[in-house]
Design an enzyme around this catalytic site. Sequence first.
Site, PDB file in Angstrom:
ATOM      1  N   SER A 107       0.797  -1.221   0.000  1.00  0.00           N
ATOM      2  CA  SER A 107       0.000   0.000   0.000  1.00  0.00           C
ATOM      3  C   SER A 107       0.831   1.273   0.000  1.00  0.00           C
ATOM      4  O   SER A 107       0.382   2.296  -0.513  1.00  0.00           O
ATOM      5  CB  SER A 107      -0.957  -0.003   1.193  1.00  0.00           C
ATOM      6  OG  SER A 107      -0.262  -0.186   2.401  1.00  0.00           O
ATOM      7  N   HIS A 154      -5.267  -3.164  -2.891  1.00  0.00           N
ATOM      8  CA  HIS A 154      -4.872  -2.201  -3.929  1.00  0.00           C
ATOM      9  C   HIS A 154      -4.706  -2.840  -5.308  1.00  0.00           C
ATOM     10  O   HIS A 154      -4.332  -2.154  -6.258  1.00  0.00           O
ATOM     11  CB  HIS A 154      -3.575  -1.489  -3.520  1.00  0.00           C
ATOM     12  CG  HIS A 154      -3.716  -0.742  -2.233  1.00  0.00           C
ATOM     13  ND1 HIS A 154      -4.164   0.556  -2.172  1.00  0.00           N
ATOM     14  CD2 HIS A 154      -3.518  -1.146  -0.945  1.00  0.00           C
ATOM     15  CE1 HIS A 154      -4.218   0.944  -0.899  1.00  0.00           C
ATOM     16  NE2 HIS A 154      -3.834  -0.077  -0.136  1.00  0.00           N
ATOM     17  N   LYS A 158     -11.620   1.070  -2.083  1.00  0.00           N
ATOM     18  CA  LYS A 158     -10.577   1.631  -2.953  1.00  0.00           C
ATOM     19  C   LYS A 158     -11.104   1.620  -4.394  1.00  0.00           C
ATOM     20  O   LYS A 158     -11.957   2.435  -4.705  1.00  0.00           O
ATOM     21  CB  LYS A 158      -9.279   0.867  -2.703  1.00  0.00           C
ATOM     22  CG  LYS A 158      -8.860   1.065  -1.232  1.00  0.00           C
ATOM     23  CD  LYS A 158      -7.590   0.430  -0.846  1.00  0.00           C
ATOM     24  CE  LYS A 158      -7.107   0.895   0.509  1.00  0.00           C
ATOM     25  NZ  LYS A 158      -7.981   0.613   1.655  1.00  0.00           N
TER      26      LYS A 158
HETATM   27  C1  LIG Z   1      -3.567  -3.273   2.200  1.00  0.00           C
HETATM   28  C2  LIG Z   1      -4.731  -2.795   2.991  1.00  0.00           C
HETATM   29  N1  LIG Z   1      -5.487  -3.688   3.654  1.00  0.00           N
HETATM   30  C3  LIG Z   1      -6.533  -3.308   4.397  1.00  0.00           C
HETATM   31  C4  LIG Z   1      -6.894  -1.988   4.509  1.00  0.00           C
HETATM   32  C5  LIG Z   1      -8.049  -1.628   5.360  1.00  0.00           C
HETATM   33  O1  LIG Z   1      -9.209  -1.566   4.613  1.00  0.00           O
HETATM   34  P1  LIG Z   1     -10.432  -0.667   5.105  1.00  0.00           P
HETATM   35  O2  LIG Z   1     -10.093   0.748   4.809  1.00  0.00           O
HETATM   36  O3  LIG Z   1     -11.608  -1.177   4.355  1.00  0.00           O
HETATM   37  O4  LIG Z   1     -10.550  -0.915   6.595  1.00  0.00           O
HETATM   38  C6  LIG Z   1      -6.148  -1.016   3.824  1.00  0.00           C
HETATM   39  C7  LIG Z   1      -6.442   0.434   3.865  1.00  0.00           C
HETATM   40  O5  LIG Z   1      -7.396   0.980   4.249  1.00  0.00           O
HETATM   41  C8  LIG Z   1      -5.045  -1.427   3.057  1.00  0.00           C
HETATM   42  O6  LIG Z   1      -4.301  -0.525   2.410  1.00  0.00           O
END
Ligand SMILES: Cc1ncc(COP(=O)(O)O)c(C=O)c1O
Length: 392
Positions: A176, A204, A236
């Site tokens: 990320s 992502h 996203k």
């Molecule tokens: C790789 C990754 N996994 C999980 C999440 C968490 O997802 P959420 O925003 O739906 O809680 C994020 C960012 O928000 C992320 O970048």
Amino acid sequence: MSFDLAARLAARRAENLYRQRPLLQSPQGPQVVVDGQPLLAFCNNDYLGLANHPQVIEAWRAGAAKWGVGGGASHLVIGHSTPHHALEEALADLTGRPRALLFTTGYMANLGAVTALVGQGDTVLEDRLNHASLLDAGLLSGARFNRYLHNDSTSLAKRLEKATGNTLVVTDGVFSMDGDIADLPALARETRAKGAWLMVDDAHGFGPLGAQGGGSVEHFGLSQEDVPVLVGTLGKAFGTAGAFVAGSEELIESLIQFARPYIYTTSQPPALACATLKSLELLRSEHWRREHLQALIRQFRQGAEQIGLELMDSFTPIQPIMIGDAGRAVRLSQMLRERGLMVSAIRPPTVPAGSARLRVTLTASHSEAQVQLLLEGLADCHERLGPEPGHA
Ligand SMILES: Cc1ncc(COP(=O)(O)O)c(C=O)c1O
């Protein structure tokens, strides 16, 4: 005894690590208003430009009219409604897995999946640059927790040698904060060779990657045996909110039984599932979004290299510019903002110490002219900031 919060806050400020929330006063998109200022933004994760899409908004409206706005209860009581179920089936189809299970956030999906699968006496192995939600999940699971070197299957193999109990290997699909893609074929090979399971969080990757937007697993053509636990988030590229885990019938039934962040929470609004069903349809069918995005990525990388910016090894919409010092990254971000451009500075502890960066993200809603404006702004601010002390 006192909680000396003032001292902790002051220390954070002194280290240039103080976090602040910009106030967004418009919908997501390239042109936003933030804290009263119109800006051209390159920092959201709405990679395909669906967060403010008229058809997705209409699906939300129609869904709310038909199903109301509140989930009303947890999925296991009476909160699992027809749109949730239809979305799970559509996500299973996208991922080519027998089933998918909806969670309210990606954080909860990761916490739920890891803690349901491993516990005391087991092992969880994670890439050292995994998203915080995955690292937290590993620590909370009570399993033996170990991190391997970033995207390094040899380092993973060494740790797999010493693993005990059920072993779960966990990685981001696209990292990320770096934008690089995990070497999933190599990680899957090592993991399978030891009878362990690979879990990929492709928050992502879904949307921008894969011929149909099926993410890094589709990009590499990996099977369910290679990646038994596949996580995606909906906030996203899908442009809405929530998350899912996709996998076998047994995996999904086990999560329904044992994943506490799935069981003990209210389901997402059914209208949200209606909106996501529409965005999923657009994500799969409108290939021009992925193609346009790839063209912008190439344009940005070529231009940034000419300016002499330090880019990372990424062909995804996440195009960080490595700066190093946190204060310098914040300064550059401020200078860009004075020019009407918004790019966030990402600092420790989100990234390792000494690796602060500007995290540029590109979306299908950006135009070539807007990317050109960003490049001109970067060239100017980079020159005005001058070389880092100690560097030529
Ligand atoms: C790789 C990754 N996994 C999980 C999440 C968490 O997802 P959420 O925003 O739906 O809680 C994020 C960012 O928000 C992320 O970048």
